[in-house]
Design a protein around this motif. Structure first.
Motif, mmCIF file in Angstrom:
data_model
loop_
_atom_site.group_PDB
_atom_site.id
_atom_site.type_symbol
_atom_site.label_atom_id
_atom_site.label_comp_id
_atom_site.label_asym_id
_atom_site.label_seq_id
_atom_site.Cartn_x
_atom_site.Cartn_y
_atom_site.Cartn_z
ATOM 1 N N ALA A 60 30.572 37.054 32.201
ATOM 2 C CA ALA A 60 31.338 38.285 31.971
ATOM 3 C C ALA A 60 30.966 39.356 32.991
ATOM 4 O O ALA A 60 31.822 40.087 33.503
ATOM 5 C CB ALA A 60 31.099 38.788 30.548
ATOM 6 N N MET A 61 29.673 39.456 33.310
ATOM 7 C CA MET A 61 29.204 40.427 34.297
ATOM 8 C C MET A 61 29.790 40.107 35.665
ATOM 9 O O MET A 61 30.192 41.006 36.424
ATOM 10 C CB MET A 61 27.677 40.382 34.331
ATOM 11 N N ALA A 62 29.856 38.815 35.977
ATOM 12 C CA ALA A 62 30.404 38.402 37.262
ATOM 13 C C ALA A 62 31.881 38.779 37.377
ATOM 14 O O ALA A 62 32.342 39.231 38.428
ATOM 15 C CB ALA A 62 30.219 36.894 37.442
ATOM 16 N N GLN A 63 32.626 38.603 36.290
ATOM 17 C CA GLN A 63 34.051 38.961 36.313
ATOM 18 C C GLN A 63 34.231 40.461 36.576
ATOM 19 O O GLN A 63 35.106 40.881 37.340
ATOM 20 C CB GLN A 63 34.700 38.573 34.992
ATOM 21 N N ALA A 64 33.383 41.281 35.922
ATOM 22 C CA ALA A 64 33.473 42.727 36.127
ATOM 23 C C ALA A 64 33.137 43.087 37.576
ATOM 24 O O ALA A 64 33.788 43.941 38.194
ATOM 25 C CB ALA A 64 32.538 43.444 35.154
ATOM 26 N N ASN A 65 32.104 42.438 38.153
ATOM 27 C CA ASN A 65 31.723 42.720 39.537
ATOM 28 C C ASN A 65 32.817 42.302 40.520
ATOM 29 O O ASN A 65 33.073 42.981 41.521
ATOM 30 C CB ASN A 65 30.416 42.008 39.872
ATOM 31 N N VAL A 66 33.448 41.148 40.252
ATOM 32 C CA VAL A 66 34.542 40.696 41.124
ATOM 33 C C VAL A 66 35.693 41.699 41.101
ATOM 34 O O VAL A 66 36.265 42.040 42.138
ATOM 35 C CB VAL A 66 35.021 39.291 40.695
ATOM 36 N N GLU A 67 36.019 42.180 39.890
ATOM 37 C CA GLU A 67 37.108 43.154 39.774
ATOM 38 C C GLU A 67 36.754 44.441 40.515
ATOM 39 O O GLU A 67 37.598 45.045 41.179
ATOM 40 C CB GLU A 67 37.385 43.444 38.300
ATOM 41 N N ALA A 68 35.489 44.859 40.452
ATOM 42 C CA ALA A 68 35.049 46.062 41.173
ATOM 43 C C ALA A 68 35.112 45.825 42.674
ATOM 44 O O ALA A 68 35.511 46.703 43.447
ATOM 45 C CB ALA A 68 33.637 46.439 40.742
ATOM 46 N N ASN A 69 34.727 44.630 43.117
ATOM 47 C CA ASN A 69 34.756 44.293 44.539
ATOM 48 C C ASN A 69 36.189 44.287 45.065
ATOM 49 O O ASN A 69 36.449 44.656 46.204
ATOM 50 C CB ASN A 69 34.089 42.941 44.769
ATOM 51 N N ASP A 70 37.113 43.853 44.197
ATOM 52 C CA ASP A 70 38.533 43.824 44.581
ATOM 53 C C ASP A 70 39.190 45.195 44.447
ATOM 54 O O ASP A 70 40.394 45.325 44.646
ATOM 55 C CB ASP A 70 39.273 42.804 43.727
ATOM 56 N N ARG A 71 38.360 46.196 44.036
ATOM 57 C CA ARG A 71 38.855 47.567 43.859
ATOM 58 C C ARG A 71 40.026 47.600 42.875
ATOM 59 O O ARG A 71 41.073 48.203 43.130
ATOM 60 C CB ARG A 71 39.238 48.194 45.208
ATOM 61 N N GLY A 72 39.836 46.909 41.749
ATOM 62 C CA GLY A 72 40.837 46.927 40.700
ATOM 63 C C GLY A 72 40.908 48.282 40.019
ATOM 64 O O GLY A 72 40.158 49.215 40.322
ATOM 65 N N SER A 73 41.782 48.388 39.027
ATOM 66 C CA SER A 73 41.935 49.660 38.312
ATOM 67 C C SER A 73 40.692 49.960 37.488
ATOM 68 O O SER A 73 39.971 49.063 37.064
ATOM 69 C CB SER A 73 43.155 49.601 37.388
#
Length: 310
Positions: A60-73
């Motif tokens: 779950a932490m990895a998914q959040a970091n990936v979304e942050a790296n992709d500059r998601g909303s």
């Protein structure tokens, strides 16, 4: 599982972030989740007592970091970070509970050894008294009678203890079987039973026939475990107006409450909350995930009737 095996996904995400030309986004929720994750990693008991929960928290932490790296909303990052925080918190709670259980088990072994030593000493005393009986027949007879009474009482005590243990095991097995039939899950707040939206009419708060069967099973559990109470919590997805979703979540929770009342569960044993769009268990970005958020959760209290607040 070694601690070094718990974080490969997070390390991979960190490497990905380092290789990107743009700076990853972050939010206060994501920062909190990362801080909580580092604290969990530093807990040496987690690898022993909650490796599966830690793996889920890591993913779950990895998914959040990936979304942050992709500059998601920010909303999506916060949703994923919140889910990661929940899984991290569950990991910590499971570890605390299992450590406490291990300590109790060790204490029980020590008590059993003390009882065994005490009974061994009693047997040695009885043997000494039997040897003395050859010197005085009357004293021997008295000692033999006393030993017989002690032995009979010990047998009665052992039989009572065995019966109580069997009864407790039978009750525990019965409750476990009943909860398994309801697909109950053990969480940090206790045992939770989830009724999905398929047990209600579409956009309705009335229970379907399957929903009523689930309510009947839950009523049976409560009737056979009178020391336990329930908290019924209604939730909705983010589609539509927030006020409407709040009302729908309350109506669905109320429908389950009404069903339990009609099935004979006492009013004072049931509490109810409606949370609308709050506390999603999945992102509201697809039909499947929104369906997971349209639910009613029933939290079963502990044996003292207490329920951990959300």
């Amino acid at each position: 599982m070694k601690k070094t095996q718990l974080a490969p996904i997070v390390l991979a995400v960190a490497a990905l972030m380092a290789g990107c030309s743009s700076t990853p986004k972050t939010t206060s929720m994501l920062d909190q989740a990362r801080s909580d994750y580092l604290v969990a990693q530093a807990n040496p008991n987690i690898a022993t007592y909650a490796p599966l929960e830690m793996k889920q928290a890591t993913e779950a932490m990895a998914q959040a970091n990936v979304e942050a790296n992709d500059r998601g909303s920010d909303d999506k990052i916060n949703n994923l970070a919140y889910l990661a925080k929940q899984k991290i918190a569950m990991t910590q709670e499971v570890t605390k509970r299992k450590v406490a259980e291990a300590e109790i088990a060790n204490a029980g072994k020590e008590r059993d050894q003390l009882r065994l030593d005490s009974r061994t000493n009693e047997a040695n005393v009885a043997k000494m008294n039997a040897e003395k009986a050859t010197l005085a027949a009357q004293l021997a007879q008295s000692d033999a009678a006393q030993a017989q009474r002690v032995a009979q009482q010990a047998q009665l005590d052992a039989a009572n203890a065995q019966r109580q243990t069997q009864e407790a095991q039978a009750r525990a097995a019965q409750l476990e079987a009943q909860l398994a039939d309801l697909a109950a899950k053990k969480t940090a707040r206790g045992i939770v039973i989830t009724l999905g939206d398929v047990l209600f009419g579409t956009d309705l708060s009335r229970l379907t026939a399957d929903g009523m069967r689930s309510a009947q099973k839950l009523a049976n559990v409560l009737q056979q475990n009178p020391q336990r109470n329930v908290l019924i919590e209604g939730f909705a997805d983010s589609t539509g107006a927030a006020d409407y979703n709040q009302g729908l979540s309350e109506r669905r929770a109320s429908a389950v409450r009404t069903a339990l009342l009609d099935l004979g569960v006492a009013r004072e044993r049931i509490d109810m909350r409606g949370y609308g769009e709050s506390f999603p268990v999945a992102a509201n970005d697809s039909a499947a995930s929104r369906q997971l958020n349209r639910r009613v959760e029933i939290v079963l209290s502990d044996n003292s009737g207490k329920i951990v607040a959300r």
